[in-house]
Enzyme design. Structure first.
Site, short mmCIF file in Angstrom:
data_model
loop_
_atom_site.label_atom_id
_atom_site.label_comp_id
_atom_site.label_asym_id
_atom_site.label_seq_id
_atom_site.Cartn_x
_atom_site.Cartn_y
_atom_site.Cartn_z
N LYS A 123 -17.22 12.47 75.05
CA LYS A 123 -15.93 12.18 74.08
C LYS A 123 -14.64 13.21 75.38
CE LYS A 123 -13.31 9.81 71.45
NZ LYS A 123 -12.56 8.90 70.92
N LYS A 126 -15.20 1.15 69.22
CA LYS A 126 -15.78 1.24 70.87
C LYS A 126 -17.15 2.68 70.37
CE LYS A 126 -12.51 3.63 72.24
NZ LYS A 126 -11.58 2.64 71.17
N ALA A 137 -11.21 7.45 74.94
CA ALA A 137 -10.23 6.18 73.42
C ALA A 137 -9.41 5.29 74.10
CB ALA A 137 -9.18 7.84 73.58
#
Length: 203
Positions: free
Chosen positions: A31, A14, A99
């Site tokens: 993130k 990713k 995540a």
């Protein structure tokens, strides 16, 4: 343009794909939750691979333990609250990296897919070839469909056997675009740039 990068599992690439798309779309990067690797976080990797000029927004949560976010949070006596996540203010395109996969828990009742639903932005699903990847890909697509989350891109990261790719691509929504990213042996800014150039040629 805002895009949420998720995967069919962990360790499917990713962050590398996020770096490529951040460069491709000249986007900012965010993130929301970082678990572990705080000495070389995904935000730091993006700076390393895309360039110092890329705008990387601060994480909403950062935890020491490299584990599922709900577990990392528990270890630090923190409860992840879905309402604390706010999209960064930017006039630029934005790449958001999750995540793990869609069903990674954030707390006892909310999962990564619930965060995506709340942010209300389309998804790019990263797929890597391994035994079981077809099952994990199609289950991920079913979960997105159930929540009515748009699958904007399917990212085939690395090499795939013909029959694996054929079955996966046959079962994606009609409007989903496919991005093929080659294996990158040595992840450097130059190699990321080379992949981006090839994507631009395809486009």
């Amino acid at each position: 343009m805002k895009l949420f990068i998720t995967g069919i599992g962990t360790e499917v690439g990713k962050t590398v794909c996020s770096a490529i798309l951040t460069k491709f779309f000249n986007a900012d990067y965010w993130k929301p939750v970082q678990s572990g690797d705080l000495h070389f976080s995904d935000r730091m990797k993006i700076k390393d691979w895309v360039g110092e000029n890329v705008v990387c927004h601060s994480e909403t949560y950062c935890f020491e333990l490299a584990a599922s976010p709900h577990q990392s949070a528990f270890e630090e006596n923190v409860l992840i609250d879905l309402n604390t996540f706010k999209l960064p203010q930017t006039q630029n395109n934005l790449i958001i990296e999750g995540a793990g996969g869609l069903m990674v828990p954030l707390n006892d009742k909310d999962f990564m897919i619930d965060l995506i639903e709340q942010l209300n932005i389309p998804v790019a699903l990263v797929v890597r070839n391994y035994l079981g990847c077809i099952n994990h890909t199609l289950l991920s697509i079913l979960a997105l469909n159930q929540k009515k989350i748009k699958l904007q891109y399917l990212i085939l990261n690395g090499n795939f056997p013909y029959d694996t790719e054929r079955i996966i691509c046959k079962n994606i929504p009609f409007e989903t675009k496919i991005i093929r990213i080659p294996d990158i042996e040595n992840i450097t800014m130059e190699n990321i740039e080379n992949v981006v150039k090839k994507l631009k040629e395809i486009k």
